[in-house]
Scaffold this motif. Structure first.
Motif, mmCIF file in Angstrom:
data_model
loop_
_atom_site.group_PDB
_atom_site.id
_atom_site.type_symbol
_atom_site.label_atom_id
_atom_site.label_comp_id
_atom_site.label_asym_id
_atom_site.label_seq_id
_atom_site.Cartn_x
_atom_site.Cartn_y
_atom_site.Cartn_z
ATOM 1 N N SER A 48 -5.488 -12.049 4.937
ATOM 2 C CA SER A 48 -4.214 -12.344 4.284
ATOM 3 C C SER A 48 -3.073 -11.656 5.025
ATOM 4 O O SER A 48 -3.223 -10.552 5.543
ATOM 5 C CB SER A 48 -4.246 -11.886 2.826
ATOM 6 N N ALA A 49 -1.927 -12.348 5.082
ATOM 7 C CA ALA A 49 -0.751 -11.782 5.739
ATOM 8 C C ALA A 49 -0.154 -10.664 4.883
ATOM 9 O O ALA A 49 0.378 -9.692 5.412
ATOM 10 C CB ALA A 49 0.279 -12.867 5.999
ATOM 11 N N SER A 50 -0.264 -10.794 3.578
ATOM 12 C CA SER A 50 0.264 -9.766 2.685
ATOM 13 C C SER A 50 -0.778 -8.676 2.474
ATOM 14 O O SER A 50 -1.967 -8.876 2.718
ATOM 15 C CB SER A 50 0.661 -10.385 1.352
ATOM 16 N N THR A 51 -0.305 -7.537 2.020
ATOM 17 C CA THR A 51 -1.215 -6.423 1.767
ATOM 18 C C THR A 51 -1.130 -5.986 0.311
ATOM 19 O O THR A 51 -0.119 -6.190 -0.357
ATOM 20 C CB THR A 51 -0.892 -5.213 2.671
ATOM 21 N N THR A 52 -2.200 -5.402 -0.156
ATOM 22 C CA THR A 52 -2.259 -4.794 -1.487
ATOM 23 C C THR A 52 -2.777 -3.382 -1.302
ATOM 24 O O THR A 52 -3.887 -3.192 -0.799
ATOM 25 C CB THR A 52 -3.217 -5.585 -2.408
ATOM 26 N N ASN A 53 -1.953 -2.411 -1.640
ATOM 27 C CA ASN A 53 -2.379 -1.022 -1.531
ATOM 28 C C ASN A 53 -2.777 -0.654 -0.098
ATOM 29 O O ASN A 53 -3.661 0.167 0.124
ATOM 30 C CB ASN A 53 -3.546 -0.785 -2.507
ATOM 31 N N GLY A 54 -2.166 -1.330 0.903
ATOM 32 C CA GLY A 54 -2.479 -1.053 2.306
ATOM 33 C C GLY A 54 -3.718 -1.762 2.819
ATOM 34 O O GLY A 54 -4.216 -1.446 3.897
ATOM 35 N N ARG A 69 -5.820 -5.655 3.451
ATOM 36 C CA ARG A 69 -5.734 -7.109 3.594
ATOM 37 C C ARG A 69 -7.007 -7.735 3.035
ATOM 38 O O ARG A 69 -8.097 -7.242 3.269
ATOM 39 C CB ARG A 69 -5.620 -7.512 5.072
ATOM 40 N N LYS A 70 -6.846 -8.868 2.347
ATOM 41 C CA LYS A 70 -7.994 -9.575 1.795
ATOM 42 C C LYS A 70 -8.605 -10.447 2.887
ATOM 43 O O LYS A 70 -7.914 -11.198 3.563
ATOM 44 C CB LYS A 70 -7.560 -10.432 0.606
ATOM 45 N N VAL A 71 -9.916 -10.350 3.064
ATOM 46 C CA VAL A 71 -10.619 -11.150 4.073
ATOM 47 C C VAL A 71 -11.625 -12.109 3.446
ATOM 48 O O VAL A 71 -12.270 -12.873 4.156
ATOM 49 C CB VAL A 71 -11.324 -10.260 5.135
ATOM 50 N N GLY A 72 -11.745 -12.081 2.138
ATOM 51 C CA GLY A 72 -12.667 -12.963 1.421
ATOM 52 C C GLY A 72 -12.734 -12.552 -0.031
ATOM 53 O O GLY A 72 -12.042 -11.625 -0.463
ATOM 54 N N THR A 73 -13.584 -13.222 -0.784
ATOM 55 C CA THR A 73 -13.750 -12.881 -2.187
ATOM 56 C C THR A 73 -14.384 -11.499 -2.294
ATOM 57 O O THR A 73 -15.471 -11.270 -1.769
ATOM 58 C CB THR A 73 -14.637 -13.930 -2.894
#
Length: 128
Positions: free
Chosen positions: A97-103, A105-109
């Motif tokens: 994912s281009a966006s981040t959450t808590n530093g 990146r999401k790469v899958g479920t």
């Protein structure tokens, strides 16, 4: 002699498609995305109704290179408190994912990597 222009009528199928397109563009404009949102998430027509793509479908993913000499851990959530579920070797190319959450990146479920060890590959396009 008086010449009158023939009145053109639109087929019901074309009329429904035009109505759906106008509704989708209007919805995209209201959501602030303008034409970009329409291109990223095309609407589907079902009869006269218009269904917009689900919000999750708008998430942008880009290609990144792993920049961690010992490899990059994949975690089950966006933080170091989540369990390790795998790893990527240094130099691997990943889609994340281009966006981040808590530093992270999401790469899958239920799969996340630290964004600090990813470098965007700018010559590869992002995907929506």
């Amino acid at each position: 002699m008086r010449v009158t222009a023939a009145r053109r009528t639109m087929s019901p199928r074309r009329s429904a498609a035009r109505t759906a397109a106008v509704a989708a563009l209007s919805a995209a404009a209201l959501l602030g995305g303008g034409l970009t949102a329409q291109a990223a998430a095309p609407a589907r027509t079902t009869g006269a109704a218009v269904e917009l793509a689900p919000a999750g479908a708008l998430a942008t993913q880009c290609y990144y290179k792993v920049n961690a000499s010992g490899g990059l851990l994949i975690r089950s959530g966006p933080g170091t408190g989540y369990s390790v579920v795998g790893s990527y070797a240094n130099g691997s190319t990943i889609l994340a994912s281009a966006s981040t959450t808590n530093g992270f990146r999401k790469v899958g479920t239920n799969r996340w990597v630290s964004s600090a060890y990813t470098v965007r590959i700018v010559n590869l396009p992002c995907e929506s």
